[in-house]
Design a protein around this motif. Sequence first.
Motif, PDB file in Angstrom:
ATOM      1  N   THR A 234      25.308  -1.229 -44.910  1.00 12.88           N
ATOM      2  CA  THR A 234      25.857  -0.694 -43.666  1.00 12.88           C
ATOM      3  C   THR A 234      25.052  -1.147 -42.451  1.00 12.88           C
ATOM      4  OG1 THR A 234      24.501   1.298 -43.753  1.00 12.88           O
ATOM      5  CG2 THR A 234      26.609   1.373 -44.911  1.00 12.88           C
ATOM      6  N   GLN A 235      23.857  -1.698 -42.695  1.00 16.07           N
ATOM      7  CA  GLN A 235      22.983  -2.130 -41.603  1.00 16.07           C
ATOM      8  C   GLN A 235      23.125  -3.618 -41.309  1.00 16.07           C
ATOM      9  OE1 GLN A 235      20.370   0.258 -40.419  1.00 16.07           O
ATOM     10  NE2 GLN A 235      21.895   1.544 -41.427  1.00 16.07           N
ATOM     11  N   ALA A 236      23.852  -4.333 -42.133  1.00 23.70           N
ATOM     12  CA  ALA A 236      23.881  -5.790 -42.007  1.00 23.70           C
ATOM     13  C   ALA A 236      24.374  -6.206 -40.626  1.00 23.70           C
ATOM     14  CB  ALA A 236      24.761  -6.388 -43.085  1.00 23.70           C
ATOM     15  N   ALA A 237      23.659  -7.170 -40.036  1.00 25.59           N
ATOM     16  CA  ALA A 237      24.039  -7.659 -38.712  1.00 25.59           C
ATOM     17  C   ALA A 237      25.105  -8.744 -38.807  1.00 25.59           C
ATOM     18  CB  ALA A 237      22.809  -8.194 -37.980  1.00 25.59           C
ATOM     19  N   CYS A 246      28.342 -10.078 -32.754  1.00 29.67           N
ATOM     20  CA  CYS A 246      26.907 -10.096 -33.038  1.00 29.67           C
ATOM     21  C   CYS A 246      26.264  -8.870 -32.392  1.00 29.67           C
ATOM     22  CB  CYS A 246      26.294 -11.376 -32.465  1.00 29.67           C
ATOM     23  SG  CYS A 246      24.494 -11.369 -32.441  1.00 29.67           S
ATOM     24  N   PRO A 247      25.471  -8.114 -33.138  1.00 28.70           N
ATOM     25  CA  PRO A 247      24.855  -6.913 -32.571  1.00 28.70           C
ATOM     26  C   PRO A 247      23.927  -7.220 -31.403  1.00 28.70           C
ATOM     27  CG  PRO A 247      24.640  -6.945 -34.956  1.00 28.70           C
ATOM     28  CD  PRO A 247      25.148  -8.301 -34.552  1.00 28.70           C
ATOM     29  N   PHE A 265      26.482 -16.273 -39.573  1.00 33.02           N
ATOM     30  CA  PHE A 265      25.462 -16.427 -38.531  1.00 33.02           C
ATOM     31  C   PHE A 265      26.102 -16.293 -37.155  1.00 33.02           C
ATOM     32  CE2 PHE A 265      26.310 -20.694 -36.779  1.00 33.02           C
ATOM     33  CZ  PHE A 265      27.263 -21.146 -37.689  1.00 33.02           C
ATOM     34  N   CYS A 266      25.251 -16.130 -36.162  1.00 29.81           N
ATOM     35  CA  CYS A 266      25.687 -16.093 -34.774  1.00 29.81           C
ATOM     36  C   CYS A 266      25.316 -17.418 -34.122  1.00 29.81           C
ATOM     37  CB  CYS A 266      25.019 -14.947 -34.020  1.00 29.81           C
ATOM     38  SG  CYS A 266      25.337 -15.029 -32.236  1.00 29.81           S
ATOM     39  N   ALA A 267      26.329 -18.155 -33.701  1.00 31.82           N
ATOM     40  CA  ALA A 267      26.076 -19.492 -33.139  1.00 31.82           C
ATOM     41  C   ALA A 267      25.397 -19.402 -31.771  1.00 31.82           C
ATOM     42  CB  ALA A 267      27.384 -20.265 -33.024  1.00 31.82           C
TER      43      ALA A 267
END
Length: 272
Positions: A234-237, A246-247, A265-267
């Motif tokens: 539940t914590q996964a970004a 993206c958090p 991933f966040c580019a």
Amino acid sequence: MPELPEVEITRRSFAEALDGATVTGVQLGKPLRWPLGVPIASLVGATLGLATRRAKYLWLPMSGPDGGLLLHLGMSGSLALGEERMLGPHQHFALHTSRGSLVLTDPRRFGAVVWSAGLAVDPARKLLAGLGAEPFDPALTGATLRAAWRKRRTPIKQLLLAGEGVVGAGNIYACEALWRAGIRPSTPGARLSEARCERLRLAVREVLGQALALGGSTLRDFSDAHGVAGAYQTQAAVYDREGQPCPRCAAPIQRVVQAARSTYFCARCQRP
DNA sequence: CTGGTGCCCTGTCTGC
DNA sequence: TGCAGACAGGGCACCA
């Protein structure tokens, strides 16, 4: 299934209970990755020691005969400690002892239980050879990671999965650690400066440490030896969050496939 | 050596 | 509802 936190949580959930127990029997279901490598009867009467962990392997030491069982949970394995009973359809190994039965449930059977006369001799020696440092080893530094990766053109995500330099981060936690460190998963290992290696070392420790504190990740069916599920998922970004913000920067999380494994991933905030 | 692919096996979910 | 296909937390053997 299980990455380092899940394996360690499993270990902690049964190790003390079985330390000093006597083996009263062994049961096998369908074949696992490798044969047990020892006649079942020869284990009866052995005394168990305290279970330890190396990377994602568990080691159940025994005396009389001296040696132990090297255990791997593969993708779908979990251990449960309970009363002796008939093996279920996906239960392929049971170690019955004077203090309860340790049962391996592993539908996909990528897991393994192998006898070895010691950790320093085959087959354990060979299976553990080449593994990177434990993530919480004080000897692990940005400099040692830089040294391990400096000649590797393979993407850093795959180096983490292979346990090169540092072990323990599987698909979930490798994605999460790279996000936390701001490193693009496709970045060749050799491109990482010592400072970024150090940032990644800390990120791996933080992610694995947080997962340990939360009882691991339960995506489908992981639980410890008493049936307790984890809560890290539940914590996964980024993991399994394709298209979601993206958090950190709200850009949509992307999914690509590397070496036949999904990478998230966040580019925007993970740089090559 | 290195990087890439295939494979082990079963269950679940998606889309037609 | 049925069925084919994709996909899943890992890691080994093998190939070019």
